[in-house]
Design a protein around this motif. Sequence first.
Motif, PDB file in Angstrom:
ATOM      1  N   CYS A   1      -0.974  -5.106  -7.241  1.00  0.00           N
ATOM      2  CA  CYS A   1      -0.324  -3.171  -6.431  1.00  0.00           C
ATOM      3  C   CYS A   1       0.308  -4.334  -5.559  1.00  0.00           C
ATOM      4  CB  CYS A   1      -1.375  -2.865  -5.861  1.00  0.00           C
ATOM      5  SG  CYS A   1      -1.600  -1.183  -5.156  1.00  0.00           S
ATOM      6  N   GLU A   2       0.084  -4.953  -5.271  1.00  0.00           N
ATOM      7  CA  GLU A   2       0.715  -5.623  -3.825  1.00  0.00           C
ATOM      8  C   GLU A   2       1.897  -5.987  -4.636  1.00  0.00           C
ATOM      9  OE1 GLU A   2      -1.424  -8.494  -1.409  1.00  0.00           O
ATOM     10  OE2 GLU A   2      -2.662  -6.939  -0.717  1.00  0.00           O
TER      11      GLU A   2
ATOM     12  N   GLN B   1      -6.286  -5.330  -6.678  1.00  0.00           N
ATOM     13  CA  GLN B   1      -5.329  -5.716  -5.300  1.00  0.00           C
ATOM     14  C   GLN B   1      -4.046  -6.688  -5.563  1.00  0.00           C
ATOM     15  OE1 GLN B   1      -6.298  -3.726  -2.782  1.00  0.00           O
ATOM     16  NE2 GLN B   1      -3.968  -4.480  -1.986  1.00  0.00           N
TER      17      GLN B   1
ATOM     18  N   LYS C   1      -8.293   2.353  -8.409  1.00  0.00           N
ATOM     19  CA  LYS C   1      -6.658   1.908  -8.567  1.00  0.00           C
ATOM     20  C   LYS C   1      -6.048   1.433  -9.592  1.00  0.00           C
ATOM     21  CE  LYS C   1      -4.152   0.769  -5.135  1.00  0.00           C
ATOM     22  NZ  LYS C   1      -3.795   1.449  -3.948  1.00  0.00           N
TER      23      LYS C   1
ATOM     24  N   LYS D   1     -12.868  -1.014  -7.497  1.00  0.00           N
ATOM     25  CA  LYS D   1     -11.566  -0.829  -8.193  1.00  0.00           C
ATOM     26  C   LYS D   1     -10.819   0.473  -9.629  1.00  0.00           C
ATOM     27  CE  LYS D   1     -11.187  -4.154  -4.849  1.00  0.00           C
ATOM     28  NZ  LYS D   1     -11.816  -5.223  -4.946  1.00  0.00           N
TER      29      LYS D   1
END
Length: 238
Positions: free
Chosen positions: A65-66, A62, A93, A90
């Motif tokens: 990704c950001e 996460q 992703k 996860k």
Amino acid sequence: MSLVNIAENLERVREEIRNACISSGRKENEVLLCAVSKFHPAEDVVEAMKSGQVLFGENRVQEACEKFTQVEAMGFTPDLHIIGNLQTNKIKKACEIASCIQSVDREDVLREAEKHLARMNRCLEVYFELHTAEDSKSGYGSEDDLLRSCENIASGLYPHIVPKGLMTMAPFTDDERLVRSSFQKTRILRDRLNREFPNLPIQVLSMGMSGDYKIAIEEGSTMVRVGTAIFGERNYSR
Ligand SMILES: *Cc1c(COP(=O)(O)O)cnc(C)c1O
């Protein structure tokens, strides 16, 4: 403005990698540097890229990704490897944002990744993480399990997965023998996999972090994953 001079740190780490290569009789450009940017902001990644760094490692999907969406929005094209252990939810992703998962630690990761990669119609490189340190839990606990995963790939079960290497984390200790033995185990397993599965392209030895990358290079590492020595201490409260 950060107090850490990323450009200067990168220069120094590259120099030390070169020196370690030379002093252990290896070619200077044999060892790739993966800059571990976890817990550091997109601006730091961009600063490293301005100094020529392209390959980055992140351990949380996460966060990666950001951050890397921001980096790309600033006009840069980094290459991202996932180096942290993945919960099954996860993996999709991770397949979307990374070119490689270095921390494959169980057959399930392959099965789940294959499912998503087949739908996306793309291939993903993976390294198998070998558990070699008493003080950590990550990695395949048994070489037999890892061998079985290789067997399954060799027999065509996961056509979108390209096994390129092994990864390990040595124990955090001043006892150099323990650190070396962890790296040696990984190298010996790589050589064994090459004999038993000559058609699998398993070459990379991803081993060595800020505290032990020189030892890792002496023990045959072909990729070091360095965070703190480039970006400074991580602020875990952020
Ligand atoms: C955080 C991390 C690194 C980098 O550690 P440093 O000691 O900051 O260089 C390397 N590999 C993995 C798997 C990590 O989680």
